[in-house]
Design a protein around this motif. Sequence first.
Motif, PDB file in Angstrom:
ATOM      1  N   GLY A 105       0.868  -1.192   0.009  1.00  0.00           N
ATOM      2  CA  GLY A 105      -0.102  -0.052  -0.110  1.00  0.00           C
ATOM      3  C   GLY A 105       0.710   1.333  -0.369  1.00  0.00           C
ATOM      4  O   GLY A 105       0.483   2.691  -0.375  1.00  0.00           O
ATOM      5  N   ARG A 106       1.423   0.933   0.678  1.00  0.00           N
ATOM      6  CA  ARG A 106       2.303   2.604   0.816  1.00  0.00           C
ATOM      7  C   ARG A 106       3.536   2.678  -0.475  1.00  0.00           C
ATOM      8  O   ARG A 106       2.960   4.028  -1.133  1.00  0.00           O
ATOM      9  CB  ARG A 106       4.084   1.815   1.673  1.00  0.00           C
ATOM     10  CG  ARG A 106       3.274   2.818   2.801  1.00  0.00           C
ATOM     11  CD  ARG A 106       4.205   2.479   3.957  1.00  0.00           C
ATOM     12  NE  ARG A 106       5.037   0.966   4.599  1.00  0.00           N
ATOM     13  CZ  ARG A 106       4.897   0.737   5.475  1.00  0.00           C
ATOM     14  NH1 ARG A 106       3.994   1.165   5.932  1.00  0.00           N
ATOM     15  NH2 ARG A 106       5.166  -0.435   5.822  1.00  0.00           N
ATOM     16  N   LEU A 107       4.298   1.850  -1.466  1.00  0.00           N
ATOM     17  CA  LEU A 107       4.421   1.916  -2.845  1.00  0.00           C
ATOM     18  C   LEU A 107       3.327   2.685  -3.366  1.00  0.00           C
ATOM     19  O   LEU A 107       3.867   3.093  -4.420  1.00  0.00           O
ATOM     20  CB  LEU A 107       4.540   0.232  -2.792  1.00  0.00           C
ATOM     21  CG  LEU A 107       5.443   0.442  -4.655  1.00  0.00           C
ATOM     22  CD1 LEU A 107       7.129   0.251  -4.106  1.00  0.00           C
ATOM     23  CD2 LEU A 107       4.541   0.125  -5.517  1.00  0.00           C
ATOM     24  N   LEU A 108       1.844   1.667  -3.096  1.00  0.00           N
ATOM     25  CA  LEU A 108       1.392   1.985  -4.319  1.00  0.00           C
ATOM     26  C   LEU A 108       1.036   3.675  -3.724  1.00  0.00           C
ATOM     27  O   LEU A 108       0.632   4.449  -5.252  1.00  0.00           O
ATOM     28  CB  LEU A 108       0.065   0.920  -3.958  1.00  0.00           C
ATOM     29  CG  LEU A 108      -1.828   1.903  -4.757  1.00  0.00           C
ATOM     30  CD1 LEU A 108      -1.399   1.696  -5.840  1.00  0.00           C
ATOM     31  CD2 LEU A 108      -2.736   1.417  -3.902  1.00  0.00           C
ATOM     32  N   ASP A 109       0.616   3.989  -2.609  1.00  0.00           N
ATOM     33  CA  ASP A 109       0.163   5.471  -2.290  1.00  0.00           C
ATOM     34  C   ASP A 109       1.459   6.407  -3.331  1.00  0.00           C
ATOM     35  O   ASP A 109       1.026   6.907  -3.676  1.00  0.00           O
ATOM     36  CB  ASP A 109       0.087   5.523  -0.888  1.00  0.00           C
ATOM     37  CG  ASP A 109      -1.309   5.206   0.213  1.00  0.00           C
ATOM     38  OD1 ASP A 109      -1.686   5.364  -1.266  1.00  0.00           O
ATOM     39  OD2 ASP A 109      -0.842   5.392   0.803  1.00  0.00           O
ATOM     40  N   ARG A 110       3.104   6.103  -2.945  1.00  0.00           N
ATOM     41  CA  ARG A 110       3.807   6.943  -4.081  1.00  0.00           C
ATOM     42  C   ARG A 110       3.429   6.672  -5.224  1.00  0.00           C
ATOM     43  O   ARG A 110       3.172   8.114  -5.432  1.00  0.00           O
ATOM     44  CB  ARG A 110       4.932   6.063  -3.178  1.00  0.00           C
ATOM     45  CG  ARG A 110       6.226   6.812  -4.244  1.00  0.00           C
ATOM     46  CD  ARG A 110       7.468   6.151  -3.740  1.00  0.00           C
ATOM     47  NE  ARG A 110       8.372   6.215  -5.150  1.00  0.00           N
ATOM     48  CZ  ARG A 110       9.356   5.456  -5.176  1.00  0.00           C
ATOM     49  NH1 ARG A 110       9.932   4.223  -4.696  1.00  0.00           N
ATOM     50  NH2 ARG A 110      10.432   5.274  -5.821  1.00  0.00           N
ATOM     51  N   ALA A 111       3.028   5.611  -5.531  1.00  0.00           N
ATOM     52  CA  ALA A 111       2.874   5.276  -7.263  1.00  0.00           C
ATOM     53  C   ALA A 111       1.518   6.546  -7.519  1.00  0.00           C
ATOM     54  O   ALA A 111       1.801   7.408  -8.404  1.00  0.00           O
ATOM     55  CB  ALA A 111       3.020   4.826  -7.777  1.00  0.00           C
TER      56      ALA A 111
END
Length: 201
Positions: free
Chosen positions: A70-76
């Motif tokens: 989710g953190r990677l998704l948020d950044r992207a």
Amino acid sequence: MPDAAAFVPSDANLDELHDAARRCHGCELYRPATQTVFGEGPEDAEIVLVGEQPGDQEDRQGHPFVGPAGRLLDRALDEAGIDRERVYVTNAVKHFKFTERGKRRIHQQPGRTEIVACAPWFEAELAAVRPRLVVCLGSIAAKALLGQSFRVTVDRGRFLSVREFQVLATVHPSAVLRAPDRDAAYAGFLADLKTARSMFP
Ligand code: URA
Ligand code: SF4
């Protein structure tokens, strides 16, 4: 084969669906899991993002994509210019599937039976939100929507017309985290999200 259909209220709004999903026994995954992790986001969202199933953190917290993926998704999403607050985020399967190894809970891929059993919830979410675009994160989500023969590696990153909405499939953020060349995998993921964003000039 049992499925979720008997638990899904008809013509329900998102709040009613979310509430009813807490009591779903449509497959066996509800037994060991902490709770149902339903989709979240505005009912008038133009974009629906769909992942595979909740992970360890999602299962504990009760919200989709709040762990490492989710953190990677948020950044992207942020880099692609997509406001997470304005998209509806969900999963093809609403319970965490895992095996226990000591104190650790190891993610297991949902099987065909569970994906099919849980599909009535995703269909009900789509009917309530009526998005213009559905972004499938990874092959489990893409196959749930586009059929078993769909290959993310072949057809990722482009718009496909499905029923009354467009679909764009990309890789799963967890696959980006695991990729040997993480920077390249992230760049590809971001490029696909930018393509998705281009539908809303
Ligand atoms: N992976 C998913 O597919 N969904 C989540 O909600 C978290 C991790
Ligand atoms: Fe119901 Fe889906 Fe959970 Fe199975 S995974 S119990 S079908 S909500």
